[in-house]
Design a protein around this motif. Structure first.
Motif, short mmCIF file in Angstrom:
data_model
loop_
_atom_site.label_atom_id
_atom_site.label_comp_id
_atom_site.label_asym_id
_atom_site.label_seq_id
_atom_site.Cartn_x
_atom_site.Cartn_y
_atom_site.Cartn_z
N CYS A 203 0.85 -1.19 0.00
CA CYS A 203 0.00 0.00 0.00
C CYS A 203 0.88 1.24 0.00
O CYS A 203 1.61 1.50 0.96
CB CYS A 203 -0.93 0.01 1.22
N SER B 104 -3.18 -2.50 -2.60
CA SER B 104 -4.43 -1.84 -2.21
C SER B 104 -5.28 -1.44 -3.41
O SER B 104 -6.51 -1.45 -3.33
CB SER B 104 -4.12 -0.62 -1.35
N ARG C 229 -7.12 2.10 3.59
CA ARG C 229 -6.65 1.28 2.47
C ARG C 229 -5.59 0.29 2.92
O ARG C 229 -5.56 -0.86 2.49
CB ARG C 229 -6.09 2.15 1.34
N THR C 230 -4.68 0.74 3.79
CA THR C 230 -3.63 -0.14 4.29
C THR C 230 -4.23 -1.28 5.09
O THR C 230 -3.86 -2.46 4.91
CB THR C 230 -2.64 0.64 5.18
N THR D 174 -7.22 -2.53 4.87
CA THR D 174 -7.95 -3.43 3.97
C THR D 174 -7.01 -4.37 3.23
O THR D 174 -7.26 -5.58 3.13
CB THR D 174 -8.76 -2.60 2.95
N ALA D 175 -5.89 -3.83 2.72
CA ALA D 175 -4.91 -4.67 2.02
C ALA D 175 -4.30 -5.71 2.96
O ALA D 175 -4.11 -6.87 2.58
CB ALA D 175 -3.82 -3.79 1.40
#
Length: 426
Positions: A164, A194, A206-207, A209-210
């Motif tokens: 990310c 991401s 986003r981080t 989620t990844a």
């Protein structure tokens, strides 16, 4: 003779695997519905799907459409049964995952502790390079340090890599370059970036989620691959569609790469079904409750519509900020407590239930399969809230003696006695 038309839906839960089949009689046009339930078979979850098809008397060769939902992803997150993850991010931003947001619900608690990040600091690594919020390259990406990072990950037992970079929603070039280089240097490793999941701003979300997608990716890939192969061997004409958290479906191949999109795959279909049932009975406003073996979920349906949200958080409650997942998800509240949740006593004598679950094997003590830990199901059987004479639809003879021993063992640590009951129903 007209060909049979079978539409099948299966769902893998932490304890049971369920099936519903809708068939149209080719001669009369009359519909027929078949349902079946069998034990979930961890870690080989696909066996449970094949077993429930056999139990329902369905030949996969006759199936024209198959949708598959599962709680494997959310259960792996809840019970922390994923893999060790390494994170690669923009230089200077390795601590974004741990800094998180200042959105703690217990705001005035001076002893508040943030949720522990899924990737410890020594496995969060940085690469030089910078993209602006406008998608302009401010600093070229330097991949010269990547081989050493991956060597360290291997030595630390990392099984999945998350990538990310700052502002990659505006320009994916740096993330794509890093992704391809990781695949080249470490063939076969599970890796996700991401931009494959979301193209929205907010670096922390986003981080997170990844990272969560990488955490469950090897488990999901193995599971979906074996499911596909097992169904093919049985003659399924096509590939099953995988239920998504937003009530839609996607291809098995696509979901294998970004499994976090099916984080609430199982509950989503249930709440969608509840909304449709509400319409049929003239009740557009419904409070739907889904209690499984590992977790319990609740969703509010208004005007016959399931609400979809993109700022979804798992494990968020009155005392914890939880973890964000930036994918479209049915609006629901979830706790790590279900029928198979295990009761335990902490060092201070306080009783807890969950999030660990007994699953299907050995299952609750009352299953009589060697389970020795007391679960919610054992307690409900003992109190007579579940009919022991019709346990699991009459397919399982409740082992009340095993349930008694398991509950008494918890009582010893909690310094409380066993309530008289014995499971008399009435």
């Amino acid at each position: 003779m007209a060909q049979r038309t079978l539409r099948v839906a299966t769902d893998v839960g932490g304890t049971f695997t369920d099936l519903v089949c809708f068939e149209i009689d080719p001669a009369t046009g009359e519909p027929r519905i078949v349902t079946a339930k069998s034990d979930t078979t961890p870690p080989d979850f696909e066996k449970g799907v094949l077993n429930v098809l056999d139990k329902a008397g369905i030949d996969p060769r006759d199936v024209r459409f198959m949708a598959h939902g599962t709680t494997v992803v959310i259960n792996a997150l809840t019970e922390r049964k994923g893999v060790k993850v390494g994170l690669i991010t923009t230089e200077g931003f390795r601590d974004t995952l741990e800094i998180a947001r200042g959105n703690r619900p217990d705001f005035f608690n001076l002893h508040y502790e943030k949720p522990k990040p899924f990737v410890p600091r020594h496995l969060r690594r940085e690469l030089p390079g910078r993209i602006s919020y406008k998608g302009e390259e401010l600093k070229p990406l330097d991949l010269s340090g990547l081989p050493a990072i991956l060597d360290d990950f291997r030595s630390e037992g990392v099984e999945a890599v998350a990538i990310c970079f700052l502002h990659s929603y505006a320009d994916t070039a740096h993330e794509k370059a890093a992704l391809e280089e990781v695949r080249r240097l470490w063939p076969g490793v599970s890796v996700v970036s991401s931009h494959q999941i979301t193209r929205e701003w907010r670096e922390y979300e986003r981080t997170s989620t990844a990272v969560l997608s990488a955490y469950v990716q090897p488990t999901a890939e193995r599971y979906l691959s074996r499911l596909h192969n097992g169904l093919k061997e049985k003659g399924l004409p096509g590939s099953p569609y995988i239920m998504q958290s937003n009530c839609g479906v996607d291809s098995l191949e696509s979901v294998s790469k970004i499994p976090i999109t099916m984080v609430e795959s199982g509950p989503a279909s249930g709440f969608w079904g509840a909304a449709e049932l509400g319409k049929l009975i003239g009740e557009p406003n419904v409070l739907a409750l889904d209690i499984g073996g590992t977790t319990a979920k609740c969703s509010l349906i208004e005007d016959g519509q399931v609400r979809i949200m993109t700022d979804y958080w798992i494990e968020r409650d009155r005392t914890s900020a939880g973890y964000p997942i930036m994918v479209p998800v049915v609006d629901l509240v979830e706790i790590g407590n279900g029928g198979g949740s295990i009761a335990w006593v902490d060092d201070f004598g306080k009783l807890h239930v969950g999030p660990q679950s007994a699953g299907a094997m050995p299952g609750p003590a009352a299953y009589g399969r060697g389970g020795t830990e007391a679960t919610t199901t054992d307690a409900n059987l003992w109190l007579g809230r579940i009919n022991r004479d019709y346990f699991c639809g009459g397919e399982v003879v409740a082992d009340m003696e095993a349930a008694r021993k398991a509950i008494e063992a918890v009582g010893v640590f909690a310094l409380v006695g066993l309530v008289e009951g014995g499971g008399d129903f009435g």
